[in-house]
Design a protein around this motif. Structure first.
Motif, PDB file in Angstrom:
ATOM      1  N   LEU A  14       0.878  -1.103   0.130  1.00 23.31           N
ATOM      2  CA  LEU A  14      -0.184   0.052  -0.011  1.00 23.31           C
ATOM      3  C   LEU A  14       0.832   1.237  -0.016  1.00 23.31           C
ATOM      4  CD1 LEU A  14      -2.779   1.771   0.546  1.00 23.31           C
ATOM      5  CD2 LEU A  14      -2.094   1.285   2.961  1.00 23.31           C
ATOM      6  N   THR A  34      -2.645   0.512  -4.302  1.00 22.69           N
ATOM      7  CA  THR A  34      -2.343  -0.909  -3.600  1.00 22.69           C
ATOM      8  C   THR A  34      -1.976  -1.813  -5.045  1.00 22.69           C
ATOM      9  OG1 THR A  34      -4.721  -1.670  -3.900  1.00 22.69           O
ATOM     10  CG2 THR A  34      -3.818  -0.721  -1.852  1.00 22.69           C
ATOM     11  N   CYS A  43      -6.576  -5.318   0.376  1.00 24.14           N
ATOM     12  CA  CYS A  43      -4.883  -5.367   0.932  1.00 24.14           C
ATOM     13  C   CYS A  43      -5.069  -4.706   1.955  1.00 24.14           C
ATOM     14  CB  CYS A  43      -4.279  -4.380  -0.328  1.00 24.14           C
ATOM     15  SG  CYS A  43      -2.773  -4.066  -0.070  1.00 24.14           S
TER      16      CYS A  43
END
Length: 125
Positions: free
Chosen positions: A80, A101, A114
């Motif tokens: 991220l 992400t 994520c």
């Protein structure tokens, strides 16, 4: 007036040929791949650096370029990147205005999935 009628008859007769067009090929619809922005990162967008660190732990990367700050958080599944900018008023903490992400191999991943995976990997430590 005979010319337009003759042309119309030729067009009609051309359609009477013995050849038929092959049936259209039916293909399965492609599975959509989530792109950045398709899923909400409600706990990331607008968050300060301290709030992100509280969620995901220590960032793998913390860099500043001009007025922007990039924090990168990674886990076994995904990465991220959060980009923080100061408020336009110039007062207050910088907050996330853009985030993206990706899977570890660079392929797309749902942003919410994520973030959840990163939180889970932090909880497991």
């Amino acid at each position: 007036m005979r010319v337009p009628i003759a042309a119309a008859l030729l067009v009609l007769l051309a359609g009477c040929g013995g050849a038929t067009a092959p049936p259209p090929v039916v293909r399965a619809a492609p599975i959509p791949v989530p792109q950045p922005g398709m899923a909400a990162l409600t706990t990331v967008m607008g968050a300060s650096a301290n709030a992100l660190i509280a969620q995901f732990g220590r960032p793998q990367l913390d860099m500043t370029e001009g007025i922007a700050r990039k924090l990168q958080f990674g886990g076994p599944i995904c990465v991220l990147d959060a980009y923080l900018y100061p408020p336009k008023s110039g007062r207050g903490d910088a907050t996330v205005t853009f985030a993206e992400t990706r899977q570890r191999d660079g392929k797309p991943i749902d942003q919410s999935s994520c973030a959840a995976a990163l939180r889970a990997s932090r909880a497991g430590k």
